[in-house]
Motif scaffolding. Structure first.
Motif, PDB file in Angstrom:
ATOM      1  N   MET A   1      41.967  71.059  15.956  1.00 28.44           N
ATOM      2  CA  MET A   1      42.747  71.848  15.437  1.00 28.44           C
ATOM      3  C   MET A   1      44.651  71.374  15.232  1.00 28.44           C
ATOM      4  O   MET A   1      44.617  70.269  16.085  1.00 28.44           O
ATOM      5  N   ARG A   2      44.753  71.039  14.095  1.00 32.26           N
ATOM      6  CA  ARG A   2      45.696  70.055  13.575  1.00 32.26           C
ATOM      7  C   ARG A   2      46.942  71.174  13.467  1.00 32.26           C
ATOM      8  O   ARG A   2      46.817  72.263  12.959  1.00 32.26           O
ATOM      9  N   TYR A   3      47.831  70.702  13.854  1.00 33.07           N
ATOM     10  CA  TYR A   3      49.398  72.076  14.211  1.00 33.07           C
ATOM     11  C   TYR A   3      50.515  71.074  12.673  1.00 33.07           C
ATOM     12  O   TYR A   3      50.975  70.144  13.244  1.00 33.07           O
ATOM     13  N   ILE A   4      50.293  72.306  12.084  1.00 29.73           N
ATOM     14  CA  ILE A   4      51.918  71.012  10.955  1.00 29.73           C
ATOM     15  C   ILE A   4      52.482  72.391  11.121  1.00 29.73           C
ATOM     16  O   ILE A   4      52.523  73.381  11.397  1.00 29.73           O
ATOM     17  N   ILE A   5      53.534  71.762  11.644  1.00 35.62           N
ATOM     18  CA  ILE A   5      55.554  72.388  12.636  1.00 35.62           C
ATOM     19  C   ILE A   5      55.915  72.820  11.216  1.00 35.62           C
ATOM     20  O   ILE A   5      57.315  71.699  11.317  1.00 35.62           O
ATOM     21  N   ILE A   6      56.293  73.837  10.489  1.00 39.92           N
ATOM     22  CA  ILE A   6      57.264  73.909   9.458  1.00 39.92           C
ATOM     23  C   ILE A   6      58.456  74.979  10.531  1.00 39.92           C
ATOM     24  O   ILE A   6      58.781  75.299  10.592  1.00 39.92           O
ATOM     25  N   GLY A   7      59.137  73.800  10.111  1.00 36.56           N
ATOM     26  CA  GLY A   7      60.823  73.775  10.675  1.00 36.56           C
ATOM     27  C   GLY A   7      61.266  73.134  12.549  1.00 36.56           C
ATOM     28  O   GLY A   7      60.302  73.479  12.816  1.00 36.56           O
ATOM     29  N   ALA A   8      60.662  71.730  12.376  1.00 35.19           N
ATOM     30  CA  ALA A   8      60.765  71.650  13.085  1.00 35.19           C
ATOM     31  C   ALA A   8      61.993  70.833  13.905  1.00 35.19           C
ATOM     32  O   ALA A   8      62.063  69.893  14.668  1.00 35.19           O
ATOM     33  N   GLY A   9      62.585  72.107  13.948  1.00 40.73           N
ATOM     34  CA  GLY A   9      63.970  71.875  14.975  1.00 40.73           C
ATOM     35  C   GLY A   9      64.072  72.497  16.394  1.00 40.73           C
ATOM     36  O   GLY A   9      63.037  71.444  16.745  1.00 40.73           O
ATOM     37  N   HIS A  24      47.340  66.833  21.277  1.00 41.00           N
ATOM     38  CA  HIS A  24      46.794  67.340  20.148  1.00 41.00           C
ATOM     39  C   HIS A  24      47.124  67.173  19.032  1.00 41.00           C
ATOM     40  O   HIS A  24      48.722  66.718  18.942  1.00 41.00           O
ATOM     41  N   ASP A  25      46.409  67.310  17.787  1.00 43.62           N
ATOM     42  CA  ASP A  25      47.169  66.312  16.129  1.00 43.62           C
ATOM     43  C   ASP A  25      48.447  67.649  16.020  1.00 43.62           C
ATOM     44  O   ASP A  25      48.248  68.265  15.791  1.00 43.62           O
ATOM     45  N   VAL A  26      49.758  66.482  15.749  1.00 40.97           N
ATOM     46  CA  VAL A  26      50.174  67.802  15.124  1.00 40.97           C
ATOM     47  C   VAL A  26      51.323  66.425  14.199  1.00 40.97           C
ATOM     48  O   VAL A  26      51.331  65.574  14.073  1.00 40.97           O
ATOM     49  N   VAL A  27      51.886  67.522  12.687  1.00 37.89           N
ATOM     50  CA  VAL A  27      52.683  66.867  12.141  1.00 37.89           C
ATOM     51  C   VAL A  27      53.924  68.011  11.996  1.00 37.89           C
ATOM     52  O   VAL A  27      53.879  68.746  12.458  1.00 37.89           O
ATOM     53  N   LEU A  28      54.978  67.557  12.086  1.00 36.05           N
ATOM     54  CA  LEU A  28      56.476  67.865  12.188  1.00 36.05           C
ATOM     55  C   LEU A  28      56.689  67.877  10.582  1.00 36.05           C
ATOM     56  O   LEU A  28      57.135  66.991  10.049  1.00 36.05           O
ATOM     57  N   VAL A  29      57.273  68.869   9.831  1.00 38.02           N
ATOM     58  CA  VAL A  29      57.917  69.031   9.150  1.00 38.02           C
ATOM     59  C   VAL A  29      59.594  69.621   8.977  1.00 38.02           C
ATOM     60  O   VAL A  29      59.806  70.551  10.205  1.00 38.02           O
ATOM     61  N   ALA A  30      60.313  68.533   8.487  1.00 37.62           N
ATOM     62  CA  ALA A  30      61.963  68.665   8.772  1.00 37.62           C
ATOM     63  C   ALA A  30      62.342  68.149   7.393  1.00 37.62           C
ATOM     64  O   ALA A  30      61.196  67.734   6.558  1.00 37.62           O
ATOM     65  N   GLY A  61      56.966  68.574   3.089  1.00 44.54           N
ATOM     66  CA  GLY A  61      57.011  69.367   2.852  1.00 44.54           C
ATOM     67  C   GLY A  61      55.553  69.782   2.511  1.00 44.54           C
ATOM     68  O   GLY A  61      55.078  68.425   2.870  1.00 44.54           O
ATOM     69  N   PRO A  62      55.084  70.615   2.267  1.00 44.13           N
ATOM     70  CA  PRO A  62      53.165  70.757   1.480  1.00 44.13           C
ATOM     71  C   PRO A  62      53.224  68.883   1.039  1.00 44.13           C
ATOM     72  O   PRO A  62      52.336  68.619   0.529  1.00 44.13           O
ATOM     73  N   ASP A  63      53.853  68.024  -0.099  1.00 44.56           N
ATOM     74  CA  ASP A  63      53.534  67.631  -1.232  1.00 44.56           C
ATOM     75  C   ASP A  63      53.392  66.212  -0.001  1.00 44.56           C
ATOM     76  O   ASP A  63      52.891  65.441  -1.091  1.00 44.56           O
ATOM     77  N   GLY A  64      53.416  66.247   1.505  1.00 43.42           N
ATOM     78  CA  GLY A  64      53.007  65.029   2.066  1.00 43.42           C
ATOM     79  C   GLY A  64      52.450  65.061   2.815  1.00 43.42           C
ATOM     80  O   GLY A  64      52.438  64.293   3.449  1.00 43.42           O
TER      81      GLY A  64
END
Length: 339
Positions: A1-9, A24-30, A61-64
């Protein structure tokens, strides 16, 4: 599972950092300066006794990012920003066919009780997360979480109720990442309990730290009024003893040296001068329910209105004394009779 954190404050960054550090596989969205710092240097995460450099990838964002069927979206923005974030992510294609809204699980790791309803309009698989996670956004690229031995409590469940294999797998991953992460069949019961606690956020934002008797009395009045409204509406909520038993001795404040613990989420919004605050979805939720069920909620109505004004006018926390705020609340509770 890859976790996409929308709002990495503060909250999202802490969840993302702990998951990444556990492998774990993580992507931060800021956005803005925070994104630039994450992109250039990674996330600096401070916890009791240690500071970690977390080189998780970051996007704006999702475009990235290209979404895959094993992704889990974790929504950690403030409620006032939820609709825009959900609208941006739900229609994104997923490898193999379909959209994020059709195929991917979405976890609402947020205060309040409105986010899940907003999400369910756009996502088929929505999960609530009751977040008890003291944390602070220190500066762009840096967050701190002062609790030990566990970083926080993240109670999880499918929305509106129940559980499934997905949330059990998420719970296991979070448990590996220094969180208490119980799966509960009635997650909204826990989120309504947290809502009551969060009613004091407006007092803290308006008056500063809840250290004096007057500020604490205001916070207690807001919570008591909130509980009365929920009871009148027939909405179940975990009691204080249940909440204390869950985290007692497991999630204790232990601030790191040199890291000053700020206030809660509303206090942080005023400190950062964002121009918005989540009081409409905390105190405002009680006002809404009160109006629907014929129960006056003048304390929370006043707190929500003044907190909103503070945000729009970009006032710093503590712009009003507890005495001044008490006077305004008392006038709303017992208005003078017009002549």
């Amino acid at each position: 599972m890859r976790y996409i954190i929308i709002g990495a404050g503060a909250v999202g960054g802490t969840i993302g950092a702990r998951l990444h550090l556990a492998g774990h596989d993580v992507v931060l969205v800021a956005r803005g300066a925070h994104y630039e710092a994450l992109r250039d240097r990674g996330l600096r995460f401070t916890a009791p006794g240690t500071t970690h450099e977390v080189p998780a990838p970051a996007v704006t964002g999702p475009d990235g990012i290209e979404l895959g069927p094993g992704d889990v979206l974790v929504l950690a923005v403030k409620t006032q920003d939820s609709a825009a974030a959900l609208d941006a992510w739900a229609p994104r294609p997923v490898t193999g066919g379909g959209t994020a809204g059709e195929r991917l699980p979405l976890l609402c790791a947020q205060n309040g009780v409105e986010n899940e309803r907003l999400a369910l309009r756009r996502f088929r698989r929505v999960y609530g997360v009751c977040v008890w996670l003291p944390s602070t956004y220190l500066e762009p690229g840096a967050v701190a979480a002062p609790c030990a031995p566990y970083t926080g409590v993240l109670s999880l469940g499918r929305y509106p109720s129940g559980e499934d294999d997905t949330i059990r797998r998420v719970s296991a991953d979070l448990a590996e990442s220094v969180f208490l992460a119980p799966v509960v069949p009635d997650v909204m019961r826990w989120k309504y309990a947290k809502l009551i606690n969060n009613l004091a956020n407006a007092v803290e934002a308006i008056c500063g730290p809840l250290t004096g008797d007057e500020a604490q009395a205001l916070a207690a009045r807001a919570k008591a009024e909130g509980a009365a409204v929920l009871d009148a509406a027939g909405i179940a909520h975990a009691d204080a003893a249940e909440q204390a038993a869950l985290r007692s001795g497991k999630v204790e404040m232990s601030p790191a040296d040199g890291v000053e613990r700020g206030g809660g989420s509303s206090w942080q919004s005023l400190t950062r001068g964002t121009g918005t605050i989540e009081a409409d979805y905390l105190n405002g939720e009680i006002v809404l329910l009160g109006r629907e069920h014929g129960i006056p909620a003048p304390v929370n109505e006043t707190l929500g209105r003044i907190a909103g004004n503070c945000a729009r006018e970009r006032r710093a926390p503590g712009s009003m004394t507890p005495g001044q705020l008490t006077t305004l609340v008392d006038a709303a509770v017992s208005p003078s009779t017009p002549r």
